[in-house]
Motif scaffolding. Structure first.
Motif, PDB file in Angstrom:
ATOM      1  N   THR B  15      35.874  57.177  31.172  1.00  0.00           N
ATOM      2  CA  THR B  15      35.249  56.178  30.308  1.00  0.00           C
ATOM      3  C   THR B  15      36.266  55.637  29.304  1.00  0.00           C
ATOM      4  O   THR B  15      37.010  56.404  28.686  1.00  0.00           O
ATOM      5  N   GLY B  16      36.301  54.306  29.202  1.00  0.00           N
ATOM      6  CA  GLY B  16      37.210  53.658  28.266  1.00  0.00           C
ATOM      7  C   GLY B  16      38.530  53.205  28.871  1.00  0.00           C
ATOM      8  O   GLY B  16      39.232  52.389  28.274  1.00  0.00           O
ATOM      9  N   GLN B  17      38.875  53.729  30.035  1.00  0.00           N
ATOM     10  CA  GLN B  17      40.107  53.297  30.680  1.00  0.00           C
ATOM     11  C   GLN B  17      39.936  51.896  31.261  1.00  0.00           C
ATOM     12  O   GLN B  17      38.817  51.420  31.466  1.00  0.00           O
ATOM     13  N   SER B  18      41.056  51.272  31.526  1.00  0.00           N
ATOM     14  CA  SER B  18      41.024  49.942  32.124  1.00  0.00           C
ATOM     15  C   SER B  18      41.675  49.982  33.496  1.00  0.00           C
ATOM     16  O   SER B  18      42.472  50.880  33.787  1.00  0.00           O
ATOM     17  N   MET B  19      41.312  49.023  34.321  1.00  0.00           N
ATOM     18  CA  MET B  19      41.963  48.909  35.611  1.00  0.00           C
ATOM     19  C   MET B  19      41.691  47.529  36.207  1.00  0.00           C
ATOM     20  O   MET B  19      40.801  46.808  35.747  1.00  0.00           O
ATOM     21  N   THR B  20      42.479  47.192  37.218  1.00  0.00           N
ATOM     22  CA  THR B  20      42.332  45.924  37.919  1.00  0.00           C
ATOM     23  C   THR B  20      42.201  46.178  39.399  1.00  0.00           C
ATOM     24  O   THR B  20      42.979  46.931  39.986  1.00  0.00           O
ATOM     25  N   LEU B  21      41.188  45.549  39.992  1.00  0.00           N
ATOM     26  CA  LEU B  21      41.005  45.579  41.435  1.00  0.00           C
ATOM     27  C   LEU B  21      41.577  44.299  42.015  1.00  0.00           C
ATOM     28  O   LEU B  21      41.344  43.204  41.491  1.00  0.00           O
ATOM     29  N   LEU B  22      42.305  44.450  43.120  1.00  0.00           N
ATOM     30  CA  LEU B  22      42.945  43.304  43.734  1.00  0.00           C
ATOM     31  C   LEU B  22      42.282  42.949  45.048  1.00  0.00           C
ATOM     32  O   LEU B  22      41.971  43.815  45.860  1.00  0.00           O
ATOM     33  N   CYS B  23      42.063  41.660  45.241  1.00  0.00           N
ATOM     34  CA  CYS B  23      41.561  41.136  46.498  1.00  0.00           C
ATOM     35  C   CYS B  23      42.540  40.092  47.003  1.00  0.00           C
ATOM     36  O   CYS B  23      42.925  39.186  46.252  1.00  0.00           O
ATOM     37  N   ALA B  24      42.933  40.213  48.257  1.00  0.00           N
ATOM     38  CA  ALA B  24      43.833  39.246  48.870  1.00  0.00           C
ATOM     39  C   ALA B  24      43.262  38.775  50.190  1.00  0.00           C
ATOM     40  O   ALA B  24      42.764  39.584  50.979  1.00  0.00           O
ATOM     41  N   GLN B  25      43.333  37.450  50.421  1.00  0.00           N
ATOM     42  CA  GLN B  25      42.866  36.902  51.700  1.00  0.00           C
ATOM     43  C   GLN B  25      43.951  36.013  52.302  1.00  0.00           C
ATOM     44  O   GLN B  25      44.654  35.304  51.585  1.00  0.00           O
ATOM     45  N   ASP B  26      44.034  36.069  53.638  1.00  0.00           N
ATOM     46  CA  ASP B  26      45.080  35.323  54.336  1.00  0.00           C
ATOM     47  C   ASP B  26      44.495  34.215  55.195  1.00  0.00           C
ATOM     48  O   ASP B  26      45.118  33.781  56.182  1.00  0.00           O
ATOM     49  N   MET B  27      43.291  33.741  54.864  1.00  0.00           N
ATOM     50  CA  MET B  27      42.607  32.731  55.662  1.00  0.00           C
ATOM     51  C   MET B  27      42.644  31.356  55.002  1.00  0.00           C
ATOM     52  O   MET B  27      41.959  30.434  55.451  1.00  0.00           O
ATOM     53  N   ASN B  28      43.395  31.235  53.913  1.00  0.00           N
ATOM     54  CA  ASN B  28      43.528  29.967  53.199  1.00  0.00           C
ATOM     55  C   ASN B  28      42.162  29.465  52.687  1.00  0.00           C
ATOM     56  O   ASN B  28      41.912  28.261  52.612  1.00  0.00           O
ATOM     57  N   HIS B  29      41.296  30.403  52.315  1.00  0.00           N
ATOM     58  CA  HIS B  29      39.978  30.040  51.802  1.00  0.00           C
ATOM     59  C   HIS B  29      40.064  29.589  50.345  1.00  0.00           C
ATOM     60  O   HIS B  29      40.833  30.141  49.552  1.00  0.00           O
ATOM     61  N   GLU B  30      39.232  28.585  50.015  1.00  0.00           N
ATOM     62  CA  GLU B  30      39.202  28.092  48.646  1.00  0.00           C
ATOM     63  C   GLU B  30      38.329  28.963  47.742  1.00  0.00           C
ATOM     64  O   GLU B  30      38.624  29.163  46.581  1.00  0.00           O
ATOM     65  N   TYR B  31      37.207  29.437  48.291  1.00  0.00           N
ATOM     66  CA  TYR B  31      36.254  30.179  47.474  1.00  0.00           C
ATOM     67  C   TYR B  31      36.480  31.685  47.615  1.00  0.00           C
ATOM     68  O   TYR B  31      36.722  32.185  48.718  1.00  0.00           O
ATOM     69  N   MET B  32      36.373  32.374  46.494  1.00  0.00           N
ATOM     70  CA  MET B  32      36.447  33.830  46.520  1.00  0.00           C
ATOM     71  C   MET B  32      35.396  34.391  45.595  1.00  0.00           C
ATOM     72  O   MET B  32      34.979  33.752  44.614  1.00  0.00           O
TER      73      MET B  32
END
Lengths: 114, 115
Positions: B15-32
């Motif tokens: 509790t209280g820690q921070s973090m970042t989740l990463l999402c990567a797509q290789d389909m050249n999509h505009e919406y995420m």
């Protein structure tokens, strides 16, 4: 998005066709019917979608009634790997130009019996 | 074909820690999109993006921030993690052309536990 109603669970024998129903009686004219499935612990997998006409792809067929108030997803030859939760989702174009998220209900847990 | 890739796959935080989740797509999509899924429930939309440099709030945005600096990446941040944010997080992407007629494609999820 229009609300959808699905049975909570269904069984089907391996090798038989699995027919999953969905009611969407409040669907409007520009809303599509989408089907996704989620196999345990995996991300949702897109199956098929349609607007008015029946659709078929390599995974399944989608039958939409003429009044568009209900639809049926058909898996023609179910295998054990088709055991999953199946979600019927109605989706239209909104302020985000179609970018708005999908509304997932509780879906139908389809169990394929050997 | 990679499709939508999420990292990490599992994480335990205090509790209280921070973090970042990463999402990567290789389909050249505009919406995420970022969703969360709690036990026995359907997915709920946290935030979404219609293009590089733009983000918008979804159904449950509180406690999360997002950034879309590159078209192929969508980051979800937890500045001060809380036990209520224990969940499975899914990222998805789609094309923008005729938006409601485009399926979303999902990653395999990040399982996050906050102690």
């Amino acid at each position: 998005d229009a609300k959808t109603t699905q049975p909570p669970s269904m069984d089907c024998a391996e090798g038989r066709a699995a027919n999953l129903p969905c009611n969407h009686s409040t669907i409007s004219g520009n809303e599509y019917v989408y089907w996704y499935r989620q196999i345990h612990s995996q991300g949702p997998q897109y199956i098929i979608h349609g607007l008015k006409n029946n659709e078929t792809n390599e995974m399944a067929s989608l039958i939409i009634t003429e009044d568009r108030k209900s639809s049926t997803l058909i898996l023609p030859h179910a295998t054990l790997r088709d055991t999953a939760v199946y979600y019927c989702i109605v989706r239209g174009a909104y302020s985000g130009g179609g970018a708005d998220g999908l509304t997932f209900g509780k879906g139908t847990h389809l169990i394929i019996q050997p | 074909n990679a499709g939508v890739t999420q990292t990490p796959k599992f994480r335990v935080l205090k509790t209280g820690q921070s973090m970042t989740l990463l999402c990567a797509q290789d389909m050249n999509h505009e919406y995420m999109y970022w969703y969360r899924q709690d036990p026995g429930m359907g997915l709920r939309l946290i935030h979404y993006s219609v293009g590089e440099g733009t983000t918008a709030k979804g159904e449950v945005p509180d406690g999360y921030n997002v950034s879309r600096l590159k078209k192929q990446n969508f980051l979800l941040g937890l500045e001060s993690a809380a036990p209520s944010q224990t969940s499975v997080y899914f990222c998805a992407s789609s094309h923008s052309l005729d938006g409601s007629n485009q399926p979303q494609h999902f990653g395999d999820g990040t399982r996050l536990s906050i102690l």
